[in-house]
Design an enzyme around this catalytic site. Structure first.
Site, PDB file in Angstrom:
ATOM      1  CG  ASN A 156      16.119   5.647 -45.546  1.00  0.00           C
ATOM      2  OD1 ASN A 156      14.983   5.697 -44.628  1.00  0.00           O
ATOM      3  ND2 ASN A 156      17.266   5.891 -45.152  1.00  0.00           N
ATOM      4  N   GLY A 237      11.878  16.944 -38.001  1.00  0.00           N
ATOM      5  CA  GLY A 237      12.229  16.587 -36.437  1.00  0.00           C
ATOM      6  C   GLY A 237      11.993  17.502 -35.391  1.00  0.00           C
ATOM      7  CD  GLU A 254      18.528   7.815 -35.428  1.00  0.00           C
ATOM      8  OE1 GLU A 254      19.465   8.262 -35.724  1.00  0.00           O
ATOM      9  OE2 GLU A 254      18.259   7.355 -34.289  1.00  0.00           O
ATOM     10  CB  CYS A 288      20.497   8.096 -41.560  1.00  0.00           C
ATOM     11  SG  CYS A 288      18.517   8.309 -41.717  1.00  0.00           S
ATOM     12  CD  GLU A 467      14.876   4.683 -34.168  1.00  0.00           C
ATOM     13  OE1 GLU A 467      13.571   4.260 -33.851  1.00  0.00           O
ATOM     14  OE2 GLU A 467      15.219   4.792 -35.346  1.00  0.00           O
TER      15      GLU A 467
HETATM   16  C1  UN1 Z   1      19.030   4.706 -41.804  1.00  0.00           C
HETATM   17  O1  UN1 Z   1      19.524   5.123 -42.952  1.00  0.00           O
HETATM   18  O2  UN1 Z   1      18.177   5.367 -41.246  1.00  0.00           O
HETATM   19  O3  UN1 Z   1      23.538   0.799 -40.599  1.00  0.00           O
HETATM   20  C2  UN1 Z   1      19.230   3.412 -41.413  1.00  0.00           C
HETATM   21  C3  UN1 Z   1      22.573   0.912 -41.679  1.00  0.00           C
HETATM   22  C4  UN1 Z   1      21.558   0.279 -41.863  1.00  0.00           C
HETATM   23  C5  UN1 Z   1      20.191   1.382 -41.331  1.00  0.00           C
HETATM   24  C6  UN1 Z   1      20.241   2.633 -41.751  1.00  0.00           C
HETATM   25  N1  UN1 Z   1      21.541  -0.805 -40.675  1.00  0.00           N
HETATM   26  O4  UN1 Z   1      23.050   1.571 -42.745  1.00  0.00           O
END
Ligand code: UN1
Length: 503
Positions: A156, A237, A254, A288, A467
């Site tokens: 993603n 995970g 993550e 995420c 991270e």
């Molecule tokens: C993710 O979806 O794994 O804050 C990372 C955010 C992006 C990173 C997302 N800078 O939505």
């Protein structure tokens, strides 16, 4: 050597571009148009991982002994090179992963930001110096490189997340074996080519493409790999963590999210609307951090839902390279099926306001598209309010009191990102204290974390690591506490010096 002009990509092992030892290959294609093949990649296996780990191990002594400011200079060069190739990488990303071009540029920018940040860390990488409890004795703690690091990266954020993991690992003096997600290997192989062009010594970065079972397991179980960093599904995970435990690896996970935006009765509704649309439907909901729950005060519920319905109905689905497109495809047909499965569940549990179907009309027919979808009157414990759907779907839960809001926010198994729209400063601070999450926003949606603060979540979102930012250095380095006694005699800590009032 591969390039975006050719369709054959190879593994990077010890500075050489090589096929899988078995000779097997797989292809990646565009989610906007399945006929568009992006490239052919090695279907690697444990033998390829062995070779990559051996190369990383061989490169470790020289790389870890190179002064960190010099490693930083290489990262600066890489950051510049990525900036020069930003458009090319972003275009490749949109073709391979589907996100719209403006977002793909942001993805590449996030990797550039981390490259520059970590390049600067080459001249900082602060340790600790503290006074000793003994006279004529010096006490400090320094960071040391760990060894070979295994990075398993998601589709993603096909460039940003490899960058998040790779640059702190490298600046700390580790060498790396990376496995990209099989939906987006071209982005990572091209990224790796630029890193080599930027001056990374051979073997410092190795890339092995292939499946989780054939390549991922071999990395996770390899005795010479000391550290694993993974972004992806919670179940994967947990499996990685279990396998890695046998060789006492350090593991950073993550994982998922079910992130809420709370729209309070006093919220600036047009602002909340812009942020909700961006957080729920940006990247087709495949972040995420995507806002997959909207917790909306009953008093403004009907007005807000109508504003949202109108706005979302006007979003244009299409190929991310087309400037008119607002929402690109989802990653593949399996994702369409999974999301469609949740539509069945959602229709039984709640009211469908908009969307709810795969989108197959006209130019969308040959891709993996899904209509932006809104459910409302969703019960907090409904499956669509609890489970990560990872698509352009959001569930509205009406609320009346602050107490019930806090309870609903915290009722899911994940804890990545939370957001509150309000003009009440007291509620704003309460949300930061009481919403259980690793990222907290006020008057800003749930997405768009910046690269120099810790990123990660509570509960089933991870295993306690963060991270990027300074916290990434803690994950990718080993502390060593150092005492230098220049008294010239035996000084026994805790014994020879006692407090005056104990004498
Ligand atoms: C993710 O979806 O794994 O804050 C990372 C955010 C992006 C990173 C997302 N800078 O939505």
């Amino acid at each position: 050597m591969s390039s975006t002009a050719t369709t054959t990509y190879r593994n990077l092992i010890g500075g050489k571009w090589v096929d899988a030892q078995s000779g097997g290959t797989f292809t990646s294609s565009s989610p906007a148009n399945h006929d568009e093949v992006i490239g052919e990649f090695p279907a690697s296996g444990p033998a390829d991982v062995d070779a990559a780990v051996a190369a990383a191990k061989a490169a470790f002594p020289a790389w870890s002994l190179m002064p960190a400011p010099k490693r930083g200079e290489i990262l600066f060069r890489i950051g510049r090179l990525l900036a020069e190739h930003k458009e090319e990488l972003a275009t490749l990303m949109t073709r391979e992963m589907g996100k719209v071009l403006t977002e793909a540029r942001g993805d590449v920018q996030e990797a550039i930001d981390v490259a520059y940040y970590m390049a600067g860390e080459g001249r900082r990488m602060f340790g600790m110096t503290v006074p000793s409890e003994m006279p004529d004795k010096f006490a400090m703690a320094i960071r040391r490189p760990i060894g070979v690091v295994g990075l398993i990266t998601p589709w993603n954020f096909p460039v940003a997340i490899p960058g998040w993991k790779l640059f702190p690992a490298l600046i700390c003096g580790n060498t790396v074996v990376m496995k990209p997600a099989s939906d987006t290997p071209a982005c990572v192989v091209r990224f790796a080519e630029l890193l080599m062009e930027g001056g990374l010594p051979d073997g410092v970065l190795n890339v092995v493409t292939g499946s989780g079972t054939d390549v991922g397991h071999a990395i996770v179980e390899h005795p010479d790999v000391k550290v694993i960093s993974f972004t992806g599904h919670t179940e994967t995970g947990i499996d990685i963590s279990t396998r890695a435990a046998k060789t006492l690896k350090r593991v950073s996970l993550e994982l998922g999210g079910k992130n809420p935006i709370v729209v309070w009765e006093d919220a600036d509704l047009p602002l909340a609307l812009d942020s909700v649309v961006w957080s729920a439907y940006g990247t087709s909901g495949q972040r995420c951090t995507a806002a997959s729950r909207l917790i909306v005060h009953r008093r403004i519920h009907d007005e807000f839902v109508e504003m949202l319905r109108k706005r979302v109905a006007a979003l244009v689905l299409g190929d991310g390279l087309d400037p008119k497109t607002d929402v690109g495809p989802v990653i593949n047909e399996r994702a369409v099926e999974r999301i469609a499965g949740y539509m069945e569940i959602g229709r039984a549990e709640a009211d469908l306001v908009l969307g709810g179907n795969p989108a197959r009309d006209g130019t969308l027919a040959n891709g993996s598209f899904f209509e932006p979808t809104i459910f409302t009157e969703v019960k907090p414990d409904a499956r669509i309010a609890q489970e990560e759907i990872f698509g352009p779907v959001t569930s509205i839960i009406p609320v009346e009191s602050w107490e019930e809001t806090v309870e609903i926010v915290n009722s899911v198994k994940y804890g990545l990102s939370t957001s509150l729209f309000t003009r009440d400063v007291n509620l704003a601070f309460r949300s930061i204290r009481d919403f259980d999450s690793g990222l907290g926003y006020v008057n800003h949606g749930t997405i768009g974390a910046e690269a120099h603060l810790p990123f990660g979540g509570t509960k089933a979102t991870g295993n306690g690591h963060r991270e990027v930012g300074q916290t990434a250095l803690d994950f990718f380095s080993e502390w060593k506490s150092v005492y230098i006694d220049y008294s010239g005699k035996l000084q026994r800590a805790q014994i020879d010096m006692t407090f005056a009032d104990q004498e």
